[in-house]
Design a protein around this motif. Structure first.
Motif, PDB file in Angstrom:
ATOM      1  N   ARG A 212       2.878 -26.402   5.152  1.00 21.14           N
ATOM      2  CA  ARG A 212       3.792 -25.312   5.492  1.00 21.14           C
ATOM      3  C   ARG A 212       4.048 -25.218   6.992  1.00 21.14           C
ATOM      4  O   ARG A 212       4.669 -24.260   7.470  1.00 21.14           O
ATOM      5  N   ALA A 213       3.577 -26.176   7.730  1.00 20.12           N
ATOM      6  CA  ALA A 213       3.768 -26.168   9.179  1.00 20.12           C
ATOM      7  C   ALA A 213       5.247 -26.359   9.510  1.00 20.12           C
ATOM      8  O   ALA A 213       5.950 -27.121   8.838  1.00 20.12           O
ATOM      9  N   PRO A 214       5.770 -25.664  10.521  1.00 18.60           N
ATOM     10  CA  PRO A 214       7.177 -25.833  10.896  1.00 18.60           C
ATOM     11  C   PRO A 214       7.430 -27.215  11.486  1.00 18.60           C
ATOM     12  O   PRO A 214       6.535 -27.845  12.050  1.00 18.60           O
ATOM     13  N   THR A 215       8.642 -27.681  11.338  1.00 19.07           N
ATOM     14  CA  THR A 215       9.035 -28.950  11.930  1.00 19.07           C
ATOM     15  C   THR A 215       9.441 -28.719  13.379  1.00 19.07           C
ATOM     16  O   THR A 215      10.291 -27.868  13.655  1.00 19.07           O
ATOM     17  N   VAL A 216       8.831 -29.448  14.289  1.00 21.33           N
ATOM     18  CA  VAL A 216       9.136 -29.320  15.716  1.00 21.33           C
ATOM     19  C   VAL A 216       9.575 -30.682  16.223  1.00 21.33           C
ATOM     20  O   VAL A 216       8.817 -31.657  16.169  1.00 21.33           O
ATOM     21  N   ALA A 217      10.805 -30.752  16.687  1.00 21.74           N
ATOM     22  CA  ALA A 217      11.343 -32.014  17.192  1.00 21.74           C
ATOM     23  C   ALA A 217      11.086 -32.137  18.688  1.00 21.74           C
ATOM     24  O   ALA A 217      11.154 -31.148  19.424  1.00 21.74           O
ATOM     25  N   VAL A 218      10.777 -33.341  19.129  1.00 24.62           N
ATOM     26  CA  VAL A 218      10.569 -33.603  20.553  1.00 24.62           C
ATOM     27  C   VAL A 218      11.391 -34.819  20.951  1.00 24.62           C
ATOM     28  O   VAL A 218      11.909 -35.552  20.093  1.00 24.62           O
ATOM     29  N   ALA A 219      11.519 -35.038  22.243  1.00 26.62           N
ATOM     30  CA  ALA A 219      12.248 -36.202  22.738  1.00 26.62           C
ATOM     31  C   ALA A 219      11.534 -37.475  22.288  1.00 26.62           C
ATOM     32  O   ALA A 219      10.299 -37.495  22.147  1.00 26.62           O
ATOM     33  N   PRO A 220      12.276 -38.560  22.064  1.00 29.12           N
ATOM     34  CA  PRO A 220      11.662 -39.805  21.574  1.00 29.12           C
ATOM     35  C   PRO A 220      10.490 -40.275  22.420  1.00 29.12           C
ATOM     36  O   PRO A 220       9.475 -40.730  21.898  1.00 29.12           O
ATOM     37  N   GLY A 221      10.579 -40.167  23.715  1.00 30.11           N
ATOM     38  CA  GLY A 221       9.502 -40.637  24.575  1.00 30.11           C
ATOM     39  C   GLY A 221       8.252 -39.784  24.533  1.00 30.11           C
ATOM     40  O   GLY A 221       7.199 -40.189  25.028  1.00 30.11           O
ATOM     41  N   GLN A 222       8.369 -38.589  23.926  1.00 29.04           N
ATOM     42  CA  GLN A 222       7.221 -37.675  23.872  1.00 29.04           C
ATOM     43  C   GLN A 222       6.438 -37.800  22.574  1.00 29.04           C
ATOM     44  O   GLN A 222       5.301 -37.310  22.493  1.00 29.04           O
TER      45      GLN A 222
END
Length: 287
Positions: A212-222
């Motif tokens: 149930r954790a939220p989806t968190v997007a980050v930059a590709p390099g991160q």
């Protein structure tokens, strides 16, 4: 409110460090100065004084800017104050702001002068002592809606006051579905990079079932520096326990402040984590 822009570049320019002029503020002062050096900004060291006093505050009991910069090997102790800006690209000012109510006095100073980050020492009171005495640091951040870095004097920081070097290895960012997290995650990465810690790991923590954790997007390099964790049980104990397990150098929390009557009595989740974790906490208000 983030401390970096969408490209990860710092937006810090004006840092305010309220001080009671005691050694309890030394750790927070070292962090404020190190951050000012990193962003080439302006540091205002502010003391809210008694308007009835007919004498200037005693700054001698508080670590001096030049002495600390000298200890860090950045300037000679005899360097004139006027030369620090040219040598290091920063500006430092010391201000006495008269006022009998330190929170109201500092709030007015922040409103009038602008501030990107408050750096505060806090005794992080808990229990009856907190309800009776409160916390100037916590109350100030609730009133100003400014990002705030809290340094418990008895806890851990991430800047070595002896050398000025930052050590950020593990940053913990609690996440949930109720509070937008992208600015907290961006700030965690941006702060680590700003302070010369490009290998720092950012751990996203969801307290509750992992699926149930939220989806968190980050930059590709991160992505390679990102870790995901989960914990069961109550939120605050889960955050505190995970911070201890990871030996987190900094906890970065997006916060709504006080959302309910019970929060007003117990303190917000961020304030409870601050009082229990004994670690540096960066609170980012969600506006």
């Amino acid at each position: 409110m983030s401390l970096v822009d969408s490209s990860g570049a710092p937006t810090l320019a004006d840092i305010i460090h309220p001080t009671d002029l005691t050694l309890l503020s030394e750790t927070a002062f070292a962090h404020a100065l190190a951050l000012t050096l990193a962003c080439k900004g302006h540091l205002a060291i502010v003391h809210a004084g008694d308007p009835e006093a007919d004498q200037d505050p005693d700054w001698t009991g508080f670590p001096g800017v030049r002495s600390l910069l000298s200890r860090w090997g950045l300037v000679d102790r005899a360097t004139p104050r006027s030369a620090i800006a040219d040598a290091l690209g920063i500006r430092v000012s010391k201000k006495l702001v008269p006022g009998s109510d330190p929170v109201a006095t500092l709030e007015q100073f922040v409103d009038e002068h602008g501030c990107d980050l408050l750096v505060l020492a806090t005794r992080a009171r808990d229990g009856l002592a907190r309800l009776l005495s409160g916390s100037v640091a916590e109350e100030l951040t609730r009133r100003t809606d400014v990002p705030a870095l809290f340094l418990p004097p008895e806890g851990q920081g991430f800047v070595d006051a002896g050398t000025g070097r930052a050590r950020l290895r593990n940053l913990l960012v609690p996440v949930d579905h109720a509070t937008p997290q992208h600015e907290a995650v961006e700030t965690a990465f941006g702060l680590a990079d700003l302070l010369g810690c490009p290998d720092a790991l950012v751990h996203l923590l969801h307290v509750g079932p992992a699926d149930r954790a939220p989806t968190v997007a980050v930059a590709p390099g991160q992505e390679q520096r990102l870790r995901r964790a989960s914990a069961e049980g109550a939120v605050v104990p889960g955050i505190v326990a995970t911070a201890g397990r990871l030996d987190a150098d900094l906890i970065v929390m997006a916060t709504h402040g006080h959302d309910s009557f019970l929060d007003g009595l117990r303190g917000s989740t961020t304030e409870q984590v601050l009082r229990q974790a004994g670690r540096a906490v960066l609170a980012l208000p969600v506006l």
